[in-house]
Design an enzyme around this catalytic site. Structure first.
Site, PDB file in Angstrom:
ATOM      1  CG  ASP A 447      -1.520   1.273   1.576  1.00  0.00           C
ATOM      2  OD1 ASP A 447      -2.198   1.790   0.676  1.00  0.00           O
ATOM      3  OD2 ASP A 447      -1.366   1.774   2.706  1.00  0.00           O
ATOM      4  CG  ASP A 630      -4.216  -0.870   2.946  1.00  0.00           C
ATOM      5  OD1 ASP A 630      -4.423  -0.709   1.731  1.00  0.00           O
ATOM      6  OD2 ASP A 630      -3.598  -0.069   3.662  1.00  0.00           O
TER       7      ASP A 630
END
Lengths: 727, 55
Positions: A447, A630
């Site tokens: 991420d 996420d």
């Protein structure tokens, strides 16, 4: 300390001192106990620096640093609060986080460990004494002497086994009740059978007794159990520590007066004030104030969002510039943040469990052991025409020699060594099978915000501006606590620019800072407010006398980000970058880090879809992320890592937690994981080879207790030494 | 062989003494920070005047 003042002992001496101090100070003011997590400490110098400095701090009674847990416990006068200690530590160069002592019920896990250690100690003591007596028997003690030695052995062994063997007996009983054959069933059977046969032999003046073998079996298996426990205890205490990181308090407004209360006491409809820099404790609607909120943790957006009356905010967002008053719409377990975390937790427990190597080995091993023992028993019954005593003796020898000591030690020894190494590198394993799964990884998905970057901006176009402009900007930026302004002030200060003299400085929360420079109005802030055209990237704008200037920012890289990508490429892993941020920012970062595969504007479900696509293409994916966006992807991945700064939900969903700020250890962790899986497999090979050699000897009835003891110790020690090679 | 009558109880007694010492160290929490304790040896701070219990 005197004995009556010591009712409950806990792991740290300073904690022990607390009840005593409270007792002696009865009537006087009680000391406050502050617990801090200090991930940066690592050496003898750290201990003395921290302790010496804190002990000199006025009001601090004692400070003790536990290097194993990287935890500092301070007993201080009530007027000292954790912020003061954290500031003091920051001045020394150590990052510290406050822990909630209430959440850390460390005495419970501690008692379990002490219990196991005590059983191990007793078994060790008995093993040594019985071995001495056994050596006397083996070297030729006869008749009455031998019987006496056997009797003394029995007197030592039986209480020992009754005490030290309890963990196995309890597990075996539970397994049998659930109609399963766990690893503990053959263990308990071997121990009990060996003891009862030895007892029978002793009273019938037999030549062989197995007390030594039974106790040694208990000792080695307890050693494995204890190693296993240590690894899990470190992980568990750190997981608790992470849960305790956020000390949940909120400022409630009641009849216009502010009061600080625990979040648990906030009810729907209350008014809550959130100061600049604070995190929203609840879901709510803004009733007063304007500000900007940072949603990076939830959405991955790096740019702050404007918040004014009627804006809906969620728990976990950070208030940046102005104080906000919220009317609470959901609090505690009902907040959107918590509901998401709960969802993830439920999904997590439903995840198809990966069966570890040890489980698979045990499943294959336990039935084989029982069958072998049964075969030897019936075989010898048939061969000798019904000599029960001999048959049982040989069956017991088989059970002992196939002792799963080596197997029981194989995995815990390696996992302990590996997780110790990873812990020192700054990575914490939460899940026991994570190491094995990590070893299979061939694709790493990162991420962006908060993972590869720190989420703090950095000025990129300082050189484009004239010194006058920069001086004015520096003066305005210095008056605000907005992250872009802070970054601007930092960059100008680093470049040695003196701030200009600006009068009538005022911050307009949610918009920016304005003031008067030589009588003319100047503004620094949002594009629309300043009168500039908005740029593509993260930027802030300055207006002096009708001219506007753009200051562009890029996200600051997390330390080690470049190195981890380079290392992963070198190891031949493919690296992906998937972010919810705008394409410009993502492309820029991908180029800086040399990542070819990237995806921007990704919604949480896009991230999951990407991970699943990669997985269905046969890849084993490691997901590294920190935000709520996420979380689902972290769960979907084969194995996942999140930084300690991540949201609770993300940390719950991931298998490992990165303790420090540096992300570089991830590349090393992949190598350690591969190495340790190799060691575990080697250990299985060692114990299988040992069994192939030893079992026929036992089956044929040539196994004397001496040989059983020697073979068993040799295999256990080989396995432990092999695990230590990892260090 | 009569010596065994003395030696065996002696060895058992010494073993139990050791076990008792182990139990005491365990109760005093001396195994809670092995990492830190091994580093503290290098610290000269209390060499000449050991730190006193404060209560």
């Amino acid at each position: 300390m005197t004995a009556p003042l010591r009712p409950a002992l806990s792991a740290c001496p300073a904690c022990n001192a607390v009840p005593a101090a409270t007792a002696t100070a009865a009537g006087a003011v009680a000391d406050a106990r502050i617990l801090l997590s200090v991930p940066g400490v690592h050496c003898a110098a750290c201990i003395s620096t921290v302790e010496r400095d804190l002990n000199r701090m006025p009001g601090v009674r004692s400070a003790r640093l536990n290097l194993t847990l990287k935890r500092l416990s301070v007993a201080a006068a009530p007027e000292i609060d954790s912020d003061a200690v954290i500031a003091r530590l920051a001045a020394l160069g150590y990052e510290a986080h406050e822990l909630d002592p209430g959440t850390l019920s460390m005495t419970e896990t501690d008692r379990q460990g002490r219990d196991l250690l005590m059983r191990l100690g007793v078994a060790g003591f008995a093993m040594m004494n019985i071995m001495l007596l056994s050596v006397a028997v083996w070297s030729g003690a006869q008749d009455a002497t031998r019987d006496m030695f056997h009797l003394i052995s029995a007197a030592i062994a039986i209480p020992t086994i009754a005490f030290s063997g309890q963990p196995f007996f309890r597990n075996a009983f539970a397994a049998l009740k659930a109609r399963r054959l766990g690893m503990d069933v053959p263990i308990s059977l071997a121990i009990l059978l060996a003891t009862s046969i030895s007892l029978y032999e002793t009273f019938n003046s037999g030549a062989h007794a197995y007390f030594d073998a039974a106790v040694m079996l208990t000792f080695f298996l307890l050693a494995g159990r204890y190693l296993d426990y240590r690894t899990r205890a470190v992980a568990r205490s750190a997981a608790q520590e992470l849960a305790a990181l956020e000390v949940p308090r909120a400022v409630r407004l009641r009849d216009g007066a502010e009061e600080t209360v625990p979040v648990a006491e906030i009810a729907v409809g209350d008014l809550v004030r959130v100061r600049p820099g604070g995190r929203m404790p609840v879901d709510g609607v803004v009733t007063a104030g304007t500000s900007e909120v940072d949603r990076a943790l939830l959405t991955g957006e790096t740019l702050p969002v404007f918040a004014g009356p009627d804006t809906i905010v969620s728990a976990g967002e950070v208030n940046l510039t102005g104080p906000l008053t919220l009317r609470v719409t959901a609090a505690g377990r009902d907040t959107s943040l918590h509901r998401m975390a709960d969802l993830v937790a439920t999904a997590e427990s439903a995840r198809t469990r990966y069966t570890s190597l040890a489980d698979r080995a045990a499943r294959a091993y336990a039935p084989v052991v029982h069958i072998l023992a049964l075969v030897s028993f019936t075989g010898w019954m048939w061969w000798t025409g019904g000599d029960v005593r001999l048959a049982i003796n040989i069956a017991a020898a088989v059970l002992i020699i196939t002792c799963p000591c080596a197997l029981g030690l194989a995995v815990p020894a390696v996992v302990t060594a590996a997780s110790g190494r990873l812990f020192r590198a700054g990575l914490l394993i939460k899940d026991g099978t994570a190491l094995e799964r990590l070893a299979q990884v061939d694709t790493v998905v990162f991420d962006k915000t908060g993972t590869l970057t720190l989420g703090t901006p950095e000025l990129t176009n300082l050189g484009d501006h004239a010194p006058d402009t920069l001086a004015a900007a520096a003066a305005l930026a210095g008056a605000s606590s907005h992250p872009l302004a802070l970054a601007l002030a930092q960059a100008t200060a680093a470049a040695g620019i003196e701030p200009a003299v600006v009068d009538a400085l005022a911050e307009v929360p949610g918009y920016g800072v304005e003031g008067r420079l030589n009588g003319a109005p100047v503004r620094l802030g949002r594009a629309a407010w300043v009168g500039a055209d908005a740029a593509e990237t993260t930027a802030t704008y300055l207006a002096i006398g009708g001219v506007t200037h753009v200051f562009r920012f890029a996200d600051r890289l997390r330390p080690g980000a470049e190195q981890v990508v380079a290392d992963l490429h070198r190891q031949g892993k493919s690296v992906w970058l998937i972010s919810g941020d705008v394409p410009g920012a993502v492309a820029d970062l991908a180029a800086r880090l040399n990542i070819k595969d990237w995806q921007a504007d990704a919604l949480p479900q896009d991230k999951v879809a990407k991970v699943q696509t990669l997985a269905s293409a046969g890849h084993h994916v490691l997901m590294v992320g920190d935000g709520l966006n996420d979380t689902a992807a972290l769960r979907a991945a084969h194995v996942s890592i999140s930084p300690a700064s991540a949201l609770d939900a993300a940390r719950v969903a991931s298998d490992m937690v990165l303790l420090g700020r540096d992300i570089a250890p991830i590349a090393g962790a992949l190598q350690i994981a591969a190495q340790s899986t190799r060691r575990i497999k080697e250990n299985f090979t060692i114990s299988i080879v040992y069994n192939i050699v030893a079992v026929p000897i036992a089956l044929l009835g040539f196994c004397t207790p001496l040989w059983a003891a020697l073979a068993m110790s040799a295999s256990s020690i080989t396995v432990s030494l092999n695990a230590l090679r990892l260090k | 062989m009569e010596i065994l009558v003395i030696l065996i109880p002696v060895s058992l007694f010494l073993g139990i003494l050791g076990l008792g010492a182990f139990y005491w160290t365990l109760r005093r929490g001396m195994y809670s920070d092995p990492e830190g304790d091994s580093r503290r040896i290098l610290n000269h701070e209390y060499d000449d005047a050991p730190k006193q219990d404060e209560t």
